[in-house]
Write an enzyme that holds these catalytic residues in place. Structure first.
Site, PDB file in Angstrom:
ATOM      1  N   PRO A  52      -2.789 -12.064  10.091  1.00 12.99           N
ATOM      2  CA  PRO A  52      -3.221 -11.865  11.488  1.00 12.99           C
ATOM      3  C   PRO A  52      -3.377 -10.380  11.765  1.00 12.99           C
ATOM      4  O   PRO A  52      -2.727  -9.546  11.118  1.00 12.99           O
ATOM      5  CB  PRO A  52      -2.049 -12.440  12.291  1.00 12.99           C
ATOM      6  CG  PRO A  52      -0.875 -12.379  11.372  1.00 12.99           C
ATOM      7  CD  PRO A  52      -1.412 -12.558   9.983  1.00 12.99           C
ATOM      8  N   ASP A  53      -4.229 -10.050  12.725  1.00  8.18           N
ATOM      9  CA  ASP A  53      -4.365  -8.650  13.131  1.00  8.18           C
ATOM     10  C   ASP A  53      -3.371  -8.402  14.275  1.00  8.18           C
ATOM     11  O   ASP A  53      -3.490  -8.996  15.355  1.00  8.18           O
ATOM     12  CB  ASP A  53      -5.800  -8.363  13.583  1.00  8.18           C
ATOM     13  CG  ASP A  53      -6.027  -6.876  13.694  1.00  8.18           C
ATOM     14  OD1 ASP A  53      -6.777  -6.335  12.879  1.00  8.18           O
ATOM     15  OD2 ASP A  53      -5.398  -6.244  14.583  1.00  8.18           O
ATOM     16  N   ILE A  54      -2.404  -7.551  14.013  1.00  3.40           N
ATOM     17  CA  ILE A  54      -1.311  -7.364  14.986  1.00  3.40           C
ATOM     18  C   ILE A  54      -1.815  -6.685  16.259  1.00  3.40           C
ATOM     19  O   ILE A  54      -1.451  -7.052  17.373  1.00  3.40           O
ATOM     20  CB  ILE A  54      -0.153  -6.585  14.328  1.00  3.40           C
ATOM     21  CG1 ILE A  54       0.423  -7.432  13.188  1.00  3.40           C
ATOM     22  CG2 ILE A  54       0.923  -6.226  15.341  1.00  3.40           C
ATOM     23  CD1 ILE A  54       1.485  -6.767  12.344  1.00  3.40           C
ATOM     24  N   LYS A  64      10.763 -16.075  -9.944  1.00  6.71           N
ATOM     25  CA  LYS A  64       9.835 -15.189 -10.659  1.00  6.71           C
ATOM     26  C   LYS A  64       8.910 -16.024 -11.551  1.00  6.71           C
ATOM     27  O   LYS A  64       9.395 -16.812 -12.366  1.00  6.71           O
ATOM     28  CB  LYS A  64      10.627 -14.199 -11.520  1.00  6.71           C
ATOM     29  CG  LYS A  64       9.745 -13.237 -12.275  1.00  6.71           C
ATOM     30  CD  LYS A  64      10.527 -12.414 -13.289  1.00  6.71           C
ATOM     31  CE  LYS A  64       9.556 -11.698 -14.223  1.00  6.71           C
ATOM     32  NZ  LYS A  64      10.226 -11.139 -15.383  1.00  6.71           N
ATOM     33  N   PHE A 109      -4.251   3.211  14.828  1.00  7.15           N
ATOM     34  CA  PHE A 109      -4.663   4.237  13.874  1.00  7.15           C
ATOM     35  C   PHE A 109      -5.835   3.675  13.081  1.00  7.15           C
ATOM     36  O   PHE A 109      -5.933   2.458  12.879  1.00  7.15           O
ATOM     37  CB  PHE A 109      -3.527   4.560  12.892  1.00  7.15           C
ATOM     38  CG  PHE A 109      -2.621   5.665  13.359  1.00  7.15           C
ATOM     39  CD1 PHE A 109      -1.645   5.431  14.303  1.00  7.15           C
ATOM     40  CD2 PHE A 109      -2.753   6.950  12.837  1.00  7.15           C
ATOM     41  CE1 PHE A 109      -0.805   6.447  14.728  1.00  7.15           C
ATOM     42  CE2 PHE A 109      -1.921   7.979  13.260  1.00  7.15           C
ATOM     43  CZ  PHE A 109      -0.947   7.734  14.202  1.00  7.15           C
ATOM     44  N   ASN A 158       0.845  -1.200   0.000  1.00  4.41           N
ATOM     45  CA  ASN A 158       0.000   0.000   0.000  1.00  4.41           C
ATOM     46  C   ASN A 158       0.875   1.243   0.000  1.00  4.41           C
ATOM     47  O   ASN A 158       2.098   1.151  -0.034  1.00  4.41           O
ATOM     48  CB  ASN A 158      -0.955  -0.028   1.194  1.00  4.41           C
ATOM     49  CG  ASN A 158      -0.190  -0.112   2.503  1.00  4.41           C
ATOM     50  OD1 ASN A 158       0.584   0.776   2.840  1.00  4.41           O
ATOM     51  ND2 ASN A 158      -0.364  -1.218   3.223  1.00  4.41           N
ATOM     52  N   ASP A 187      -3.954  -6.450   5.002  1.00  4.05           N
ATOM     53  CA  ASP A 187      -4.928  -7.366   5.613  1.00  4.05           C
ATOM     54  C   ASP A 187      -4.855  -8.761   4.999  1.00  4.05           C
ATOM     55  O   ASP A 187      -5.197  -9.739   5.649  1.00  4.05           O
ATOM     56  CB  ASP A 187      -6.346  -6.795   5.447  1.00  4.05           C
ATOM     57  CG  ASP A 187      -6.576  -5.632   6.391  1.00  4.05           C
ATOM     58  OD1 ASP A 187      -6.192  -5.753   7.569  1.00  4.05           O
ATOM     59  OD2 ASP A 187      -7.099  -4.595   5.942  1.00  4.05           O
ATOM     60  N   LYS A 214     -13.635   0.330  15.537  1.00  3.53           N
ATOM     61  CA  LYS A 214     -12.346  -0.377  15.657  1.00  3.53           C
ATOM     62  C   LYS A 214     -11.796  -0.279  17.079  1.00  3.53           C
ATOM     63  O   LYS A 214     -11.217  -1.227  17.604  1.00  3.53           O
ATOM     64  CB  LYS A 214     -11.329   0.201  14.664  1.00  3.53           C
ATOM     65  CG  LYS A 214     -11.567  -0.272  13.243  1.00  3.53           C
ATOM     66  CD  LYS A 214     -10.580   0.290  12.249  1.00  3.53           C
ATOM     67  CE  LYS A 214     -10.948  -0.170  10.845  1.00  3.53           C
ATOM     68  NZ  LYS A 214     -10.185   0.442   9.786  1.00  3.53           N
TER      69      LYS A 214
HETATM   70  O1  PMT Z   1       2.972   5.997   6.571  1.00  3.18           O
HETATM   71  P1  PMT Z   1       2.424   7.330   6.124  1.00  3.18           P
HETATM   72  O2  PMT Z   1       2.553   7.557   4.649  1.00  3.18           O
HETATM   73  O3  PMT Z   1       2.975   8.481   6.942  1.00  3.18           O
HETATM   74  O4  PMT Z   1       0.852   7.320   6.396  1.00  3.18           O
HETATM   75  C1  PMT Z   1       0.374   7.210   7.704  1.00  3.18           C
HETATM   76  C2  PMT Z   1      -0.822   6.251   7.788  1.00  3.18           C
HETATM   77  C3  PMT Z   1      -1.993   6.810   7.017  1.00  3.18           C
HETATM   78  C4  PMT Z   1      -0.430   4.864   7.247  1.00  3.18           C
HETATM   79  C5  PMT Z   1      -1.140   6.112   9.312  1.00  3.18           C
HETATM   80  O5  PMT Z   1      -1.472   7.367   9.822  1.00  3.18           O
HETATM   81  C6  PMT Z   1      -2.277   5.139   9.559  1.00  3.18           C
HETATM   82  O6  PMT Z   1      -3.442   5.478   9.501  1.00  3.18           O
HETATM   83  N1  PMT Z   1      -1.934   3.860   9.846  1.00  3.18           N
HETATM   84  C7  PMT Z   1      -2.885   2.763   9.983  1.00  3.18           C
HETATM   85  C8  PMT Z   1      -3.330   2.314   8.622  1.00  3.18           C
HETATM   86  C9  PMT Z   1      -4.279   1.121   8.715  1.00  3.18           C
HETATM   87  O7  PMT Z   1      -3.894   0.058   8.387  1.00  3.18           O
HETATM   88  O8  PMT Z   1      -5.447   1.407   9.214  1.00  3.18           O
HETATM   89  P2  PMT Z   1      -6.635   0.302   9.441  1.00  3.18           P
HETATM   90  O9  PMT Z   1      -7.820   1.139   9.757  1.00  3.18           O
HETATM   91  O10 PMT Z   1      -6.698  -0.624   8.261  1.00  3.18           O
HETATM   92  O11 PMT Z   1      -6.162  -0.523  10.705  1.00  3.18           O
HETATM   93  C10 PMT Z   1      -6.497  -0.166  12.024  1.00  3.18           C
HETATM   94  C11 PMT Z   1      -5.367  -0.501  12.981  1.00  3.18           C
HETATM   95  O12 PMT Z   1      -5.141  -1.904  12.976  1.00  3.18           O
HETATM   96  C12 PMT Z   1      -4.056   0.150  12.622  1.00  3.18           C
HETATM   97  O13 PMT Z   1      -3.433   0.601  13.825  1.00  3.18           O
HETATM   98  C13 PMT Z   1      -3.232  -0.962  11.979  1.00  3.18           C
HETATM   99  O14 PMT Z   1      -1.824  -0.809  12.242  1.00  3.18           O
HETATM  100  C14 PMT Z   1      -3.800  -2.186  12.703  1.00  3.18           C
HETATM  101  N2  PMT Z   1      -3.760  -3.412  11.900  1.00  3.18           N
HETATM  102  C15 PMT Z   1      -4.421  -3.515  10.712  1.00  3.18           C
HETATM  103  C16 PMT Z   1      -4.402  -4.709  10.025  1.00  3.18           C
HETATM  104  C17 PMT Z   1      -3.689  -5.810  10.556  1.00  3.18           C
HETATM  105  N3  PMT Z   1      -3.637  -6.966   9.918  1.00  3.18           N
HETATM  106  N4  PMT Z   1      -3.054  -5.678  11.727  1.00  3.18           N
HETATM  107  C18 PMT Z   1      -3.079  -4.515  12.413  1.00  3.18           C
HETATM  108  O15 PMT Z   1      -2.503  -4.398  13.488  1.00  3.18           O
END
Ligand code: PMT
Length: 399
Positions: free
Chosen positions: A303-305, A287, A321, A208, A277, A335
């Site tokens: 997995p969701d960390i 390749k 975030f 991403n 995700d 969330k």
């Molecule tokens: O890196 P930059 O270019 O500076 O941009 C910053 C940002 C936009 C990436 C950052 O501010 C941000 O929003 N990060 C979280 C992005 C995200 O994956 O959001 P989410 O809404 O999909 O996930 C929610 C939370 O679950 C996040 O804290 C994420 O780290 C966590 N997560 C998500 C999926 C996963 N499999 N495991 C996780 O822990």
């Protein structure tokens, strides 16, 4: 408590604002000595700064009279903190390359005090990759940045490059001054940053647009607040921040493993990474040829960390975030609850500015106690405000 501040003034129209800055710093109990570059003297006279600071102003490196009064080594020793406001593109380029061709750059090389740059320049100069590379290099060497902000510029254009107002600079100083008394001092903070890459074969992957800028800025700010920071980062093009333990990973599974490994020492976890995700169900170390690839890609859930973190015992204080293109508040609150976090920081993504791969961001923090808004600003200054907020909130929870 007042500090001995060496205020560097470089050439730019914003130099006139620094007269008010000196006045405000003195009102807050700081001792201010001013050093001006030659270009700065074209905008404001040294006499003005002498009158307002109450001290002679340093202008020349090789001036016998001023060297005897306060040479560059004495000035370097005097400074508990160096602030350069305005910091022009020129002074940043010279500092980034270790030049010592005037009094200000020589003092900066000779001092052990933390140096903060408060940039001011035309928005195109700010966005120029050469300026950005110089900034990245300076940050790598431990320089911090306050600003710039966006707005109308002296040249009549509009954009990112305005110097922070004097009161904002004083506020930044206040928020970093009590660093060691912050509830974060001595705490172990784990921060994830950047994207993850989920390989399909030796050269192809799903990923991403995350640049890591938000997570890295948080790591720098948390370190300045006295925390021991472990930054677990996906692949980004950013320099390693000073005094931060950096763990580099590629995939979501590697990020999860690195987080688990550091969790037993973690007091606080901040998930700023954009973790993929999904990953391809199968991947190859060679390749794939075109005819080996299917036009349909089978995916499996990563997995969701954050959930791994909140299920860990003892559970660290957990901040996530939320990156949303729409219904930001709704999704963020969902969330926060579903993933059992303590705090969530929501940013809208998919706009021209802010969120992924942008230098600026606008966020709202949601906790069980309500919502706090942080307006659009550089991620570097936003990070200090977020870390200050997190420290205060975390401190209040502990009492
Ligand atoms: O890196 P930059 O270019 O500076 O941009 C910053 C940002 C936009 C990436 C950052 O501010 C941000 O929003 N990060 C979280 C992005 C995200 O994956 O959001 P989410 O809404 O999909 O996930 C929610 C939370 O679950 C996040 O804290 C994420 O780290 C966590 N997560 C998500 C999926 C996963 N499999 N495991 C996780 O822990």
């Amino acid at each position: 408590m007042g500090q001995s501040i060496l205020l560097g003034i470089s050439g730019g129209i914003a130099a006139y604002k620094s007269v008010d800055l000196v006045r405000r710093l003195r009102e807050h109990g700081h001792i201010v000595r001013v050093v001006m570059t030659q270009a700065a003297q074209s905008f404001v006279t040294p006499l003005t700064f002498q009158a307002i600071s109450g001290h002679p102003v340093g202008c020349n490196l090789l001036d016998a009279a001023s060297e005897a009064a306060m040479d560059h080594i004495s000035l370097a020793r005097f400074a508990e903190r160096v602030i350069i406001a305005p910091a022009s593109a020129n002074i940043m380029a010279r500092l980034a390359h270790g030049m010592a061709n005037d009094l200000l750059t020589s003092v900066c090389l000779a001092t052990t005090a933390p140096i903060t740059l408060v940039p001011a320049m035309n928005h195109r100069m700010w966005h120029n990759p050469i300026t950005q590379a110089n900034i990245a290099r300076l940050q790598q060497f431990g320089f911090t940045l306050w600003g710039p902000t966006e707005g109308a510029q002296a040249c009549g254009e509009y954009g990112l490059g305005r110097m922070l107002e004097p009161e904002e600079i004083v506020r930044c100083l206040e928020s970093t001054a009590p660093i060691m008394t912050s509830p974060l001092a001595g705490k172990n903070i784990i921060i994830t940053a950047g994207p993850t890459r989920e390989p399909l074969d030796a050269i192809r992957f799903i990923s991403n647009r995350s640049s890591g800028k938000m997570g890295y800025a948080l790591a720098v700010a948390a370190q300045h607040y006295g925390a021991h920071v472990t930054l677990i980062s996906g692949p980004v093009a950013l320099p390693q921040p000073n005094h931060v333990r950096l763990v580099k990973v590629e995939t979501a599974l590697e990020m999860q493993q690195a987080v688990i490994q550091h969790l037993p020492q973690g007091d606080i976890f901040i998930g700023a990474a954009a973790v993929a995700d999904f990953r391809p169900e199968t991947s190859s170390t060679h390749k794939y040829a075109k005819d080996e690839l299917s036009t349909t890609l089978a995916l499996t859930l990563n997995p969701d960390i954050i959930e791994t973190v909140t299920q860990f015992l003892p559970r660290p204080f957990t901040i996530g975030f939320a990156a949303q293109t729409h219904d930001v508040k709704l999704h963020a609150i969902r969330k926060l609850t579903e993933k059992n976090m303590d705090v969530i920081i929501a940013n809208q993504v998919g706009l021209a500015e802010g969120g992924f791969d942008s230098d600026v961001n606008t966020v709202d923090i949601y906790s069980r106690d309500g919502q706090t808004h942080f307006p659009c600003q550089p991620k570097t200054t936003l990070a200090y405000q977020l870390i200050k907020w997190i420290g205060d909130y975390y401190g209040a929870q502990k009492i």
